[in-house]
Design a protein around this motif. Structure first.
Motif, PDB file in Angstrom:
ATOM      1  N   PHE A   1     -34.252 -17.519 -35.013  1.00 39.06           N
ATOM      2  CA  PHE A   1     -33.660 -16.445 -34.331  1.00 39.06           C
ATOM      3  C   PHE A   1     -34.303 -15.992 -32.882  1.00 39.06           C
ATOM      4  O   PHE A   1     -33.569 -15.793 -31.907  1.00 39.06           O
ATOM      5  N   ILE A   2     -35.780 -15.989 -33.032  1.00 37.82           N
ATOM      6  CA  ILE A   2     -36.371 -15.810 -31.825  1.00 37.82           C
ATOM      7  C   ILE A   2     -36.434 -16.735 -30.678  1.00 37.82           C
ATOM      8  O   ILE A   2     -35.986 -16.682 -29.515  1.00 37.82           O
ATOM      9  N   GLY A   3     -36.237 -17.898 -31.280  1.00 37.71           N
ATOM     10  CA  GLY A   3     -36.051 -18.867 -30.190  1.00 37.71           C
ATOM     11  C   GLY A   3     -34.574 -18.889 -29.360  1.00 37.71           C
ATOM     12  O   GLY A   3     -34.347 -19.346 -28.366  1.00 37.71           O
ATOM     13  N   LEU A   4     -33.761 -18.501 -30.337  1.00 39.00           N
ATOM     14  CA  LEU A   4     -32.298 -18.469 -29.875  1.00 39.00           C
ATOM     15  C   LEU A   4     -32.296 -17.017 -28.817  1.00 39.00           C
ATOM     16  O   LEU A   4     -31.518 -17.200 -27.757  1.00 39.00           O
ATOM     17  N   VAL A   5     -32.863 -16.023 -29.005  1.00 34.32           N
ATOM     18  CA  VAL A   5     -32.920 -14.752 -28.320  1.00 34.32           C
ATOM     19  C   VAL A   5     -33.490 -15.124 -27.004  1.00 34.32           C
ATOM     20  O   VAL A   5     -32.970 -14.707 -26.022  1.00 34.32           O
ATOM     21  N   SER A   6     -34.754 -15.870 -27.115  1.00 35.23           N
ATOM     22  CA  SER A   6     -35.645 -15.777 -25.989  1.00 35.23           C
ATOM     23  C   SER A   6     -35.115 -16.948 -25.181  1.00 35.23           C
ATOM     24  O   SER A   6     -35.420 -16.983 -23.851  1.00 35.23           O
ATOM     25  N   GLY A   7     -34.259 -18.011 -25.804  1.00 33.83           N
ATOM     26  CA  GLY A   7     -33.738 -19.016 -24.868  1.00 33.83           C
ATOM     27  C   GLY A   7     -32.364 -19.000 -24.221  1.00 33.83           C
ATOM     28  O   GLY A   7     -31.989 -19.660 -23.498  1.00 33.83           O
ATOM     29  N   ILE A   8     -31.866 -17.818 -24.858  1.00 30.24           N
ATOM     30  CA  ILE A   8     -30.166 -17.685 -24.185  1.00 30.24           C
ATOM     31  C   ILE A   8     -30.198 -17.209 -23.034  1.00 30.24           C
ATOM     32  O   ILE A   8     -29.289 -18.142 -22.124  1.00 30.24           O
ATOM     33  N   ILE A   9     -31.033 -16.685 -22.269  1.00 24.51           N
ATOM     34  CA  ILE A   9     -30.750 -16.108 -20.788  1.00 24.51           C
ATOM     35  C   ILE A   9     -31.178 -17.390 -19.854  1.00 24.51           C
ATOM     36  O   ILE A   9     -30.454 -17.633 -19.113  1.00 24.51           O
ATOM     37  N   PRO A  10     -32.506 -17.825 -20.289  1.00 22.94           N
ATOM     38  CA  PRO A  10     -32.733 -19.052 -19.449  1.00 22.94           C
ATOM     39  C   PRO A  10     -31.570 -20.118 -19.494  1.00 22.94           C
ATOM     40  O   PRO A  10     -31.334 -20.844 -18.322  1.00 22.94           O
ATOM     41  N   ALA A  11     -31.232 -20.300 -20.800  1.00 26.38           N
ATOM     42  CA  ALA A  11     -30.103 -21.440 -20.940  1.00 26.38           C
ATOM     43  C   ALA A  11     -28.867 -21.097 -20.092  1.00 26.38           C
ATOM     44  O   ALA A  11     -28.090 -22.033 -19.442  1.00 26.38           O
ATOM     45  N   ILE A  12     -28.429 -19.833 -19.958  1.00 24.67           N
ATOM     46  CA  ILE A  12     -27.145 -19.330 -19.534  1.00 24.67           C
ATOM     47  C   ILE A  12     -27.512 -19.614 -17.667  1.00 24.67           C
ATOM     48  O   ILE A  12     -26.585 -19.999 -17.087  1.00 24.67           O
ATOM     49  N   SER A  13     -28.870 -19.241 -17.424  1.00 26.43           N
ATOM     50  CA  SER A  13     -28.973 -19.349 -15.948  1.00 26.43           C
ATOM     51  C   SER A  13     -29.017 -21.020 -15.408  1.00 26.43           C
ATOM     52  O   SER A  13     -28.588 -21.304 -14.321  1.00 26.43           O
ATOM     53  N   ALA A  14     -29.475 -21.721 -16.215  1.00 24.47           N
ATOM     54  CA  ALA A  14     -29.359 -23.186 -15.981  1.00 24.47           C
ATOM     55  C   ALA A  14     -27.863 -23.593 -16.100  1.00 24.47           C
ATOM     56  O   ALA A  14     -27.603 -24.583 -15.434  1.00 24.47           O
ATOM     57  N   ALA A  15     -27.232 -23.281 -17.234  1.00 21.89           N
ATOM     58  CA  ALA A  15     -25.952 -23.801 -17.243  1.00 21.89           C
ATOM     59  C   ALA A  15     -24.825 -23.243 -15.959  1.00 21.89           C
ATOM     60  O   ALA A  15     -23.977 -24.032 -15.492  1.00 21.89           O
ATOM     61  N   ARG A  16     -25.339 -22.045 -15.320  1.00 16.05           N
ATOM     62  CA  ARG A  16     -24.510 -21.737 -14.232  1.00 16.05           C
ATOM     63  C   ARG A  16     -25.051 -22.203 -12.670  1.00 16.05           C
ATOM     64  O   ARG A  16     -24.380 -21.847 -11.974  1.00 16.05           O
TER      65      ARG A  16
END
Length: 415
Positions: free
Chosen positions: A389-404
């Motif tokens: 869960f911590i990995g998901l929460v911590s990685g979601i914003i960097p992952a979204i920024s990379a995808a955009r």
């Protein structure tokens, strides 16, 4: 399905490369998750172990067992000054309840004593919890004998100078010598050891293993009773399959009459039940669990920020690669999942290290201490789930920024 497997494989490779290429940065990021998961699982495992140990020790007792005394075993609305003025529960109270209250399976009178020194020849064991109690305690606490016998009703009533010792006390005092029939000194008086209890293990810090039992009437010969004297309690174990509420009501009504209390006067005693004690213990265990979550939550928060930081750095370092992937047709979802998987893998790796540390410490604690430290499967899964869960929460914003990222800008920025 094959796409996700390939994605997982690539993300795992990226995560391992991050560990290899940026060892210090990755180590510091993983340290937060490791400490956080270690703190929570260690606290939960310790509290679960304590809870199991207490419940195991109480399992031999009937939950309907009642302790009649001037003290309350749990929170009470009766003010301290009023409780201090309650009369002591004395041996006469025990005798009255014994002859007046029906449906009692077993009962005992116990004196709350302090620690005593027991001496055998040249060997002395200090600080032994020598409990003055009548013989009924043997049936109430379901004690088991390893050798010899427990003192009988005649010895209990007459206050015979006999003693039954726990397994730990016997080992410390006699070593490999058979204790039965040996003469020891306690309370400054000679006593004969007539029994040794089987080992039961520690739990409440008051295990029978480290105790000794003597007849209450033996101690009453030379220690004062009354309001300013020995503090005592009457322990009552009701018969099975009776209405406990009705039994307690009869007990209270008769005991109030014995003490001369009028209808409008409050009780000057407490009837404590073991079921109430277990509820109180459950409350303490719940509080300890909650406190552990709050304290450990700060460590998890720091660990989450560490994972987020390393993922933002990873996005910046791989901006050019992201642009190339997108220009070759990689969808935003592919880029997002790639970085999200990487964050989860890093976080789970830290969590597994934390769980492994708890497991190693539990093995060491079980080997060195007379206490069973339990790391349950549920706590292991909890640690794994929390790290995910911590990995998901911590990685979601960097992952979204990379995808955009715009592919042209990403390639240009990375050049």
């Amino acid at each position: 399905m094959l796409l996700y497997l390939r994605l997982f494989k690539e993300s795992f490779s990226f995560a391992i490369n991050a560990l290899r290429n940026n060892k210090l940065r990755t180590f510091l990021s993983l340290l937060g998750i490791t400490i956080g998961i270690f703190s929570i699982i260690a606290v939960l495992a310790a509290v679960d172990s304590l809870d199991k140990s207490i419940k195991d020790q109480l399992s031999g007792l009937d939950k309907n067992t009642m302790y009649i005394t001037k003290y309350s075993f749990g929170p009470t609305e009766v003010p301290r000054w009023q409780r201090d003025n309650f009369p002591q529960t004395e041996y006469d109270d025990f005798e009255f309840i014994q002859r007046s209250v029906p449906n009692i399976e077993a009962m005992a009178y116990v004196i709350f004593g302090g620690s005593e020194n027991i001496k055998y020849e040249g060997n002395t064991v200090t600080g032994v919890n020598v409990t003055p109690v009548s013989n009924g305690i043997y049936d109430i606490e379901s004690l088991k004998l390893k050798e010899g016998r427990f003192y009988n009703e005649s010895e209990s009533n007459s206050g015979a100078n006999v003693m039954v010792v726990g397994s730990g006390t016997a080992e410390n005092l006699f070593g490999t010598i058979n204790p039965i029939g040996k003469t020891v000194r306690a309370f400054g008086r000679k006593m004969t050891v007539i029994g040794v209890l089987k080992k039961m293990g520690n739990g409440l810090g008051d295990s029978p293993d480290e105790k000794a039992f003597v007849p209450a009437n033996f101690v009453r010969r030379f220690k004062n009773g009354g309001a300013e004297g020995l503090a005592g309690a009457v322990i009552v174990k009701p018969e099975k399959n009776i209405d406990i509420g009705a039994f307690e009501a009869v007990l209270k009504q008769k005991y109030r009459a014995y003490r001369g209390l009028k209808a409008d006067e409050p009780d000057n005693f407490f009837i404590n039940t073991l079921s109430g004690l277990t509820d109180f213990v459950d409350g303490i265990i719940g509080f300890l669990n909650g406190a552990g979550w709050v304290i450990s939550g700060f460590s998890l928060l720091v660990g989450g920020f560490g994972i987020a930081n390393i993922m933002f750095v990873s996005v910046r370092e791989r901006t050019n690669l992201i642009g190339i992937q997108k220009s070759l047709g990689a969808k935003n979802k592919f880029i997002l999942l790639q970085f999200l998987f990487e964050a989860v893998i890093l976080s789970v790796l830290g969590g597994l290290i934390g769980i492994m540390l708890v497991w190693l410490i539990s093995l060491a604690a079980n080997a060195m201490l007379d206490f069973e430290f339990v790391l349950s499967l549920s706590n292991i899964f909890l640690g794994f789930g929390l790290s995910t869960f911590i990995g998901l929460v911590s990685g979601i914003i960097p992952a979204i920024s990379a995808a955009r990222l715009d592919p042209v800008e990403a390639i240009r920025t990375g050049m």
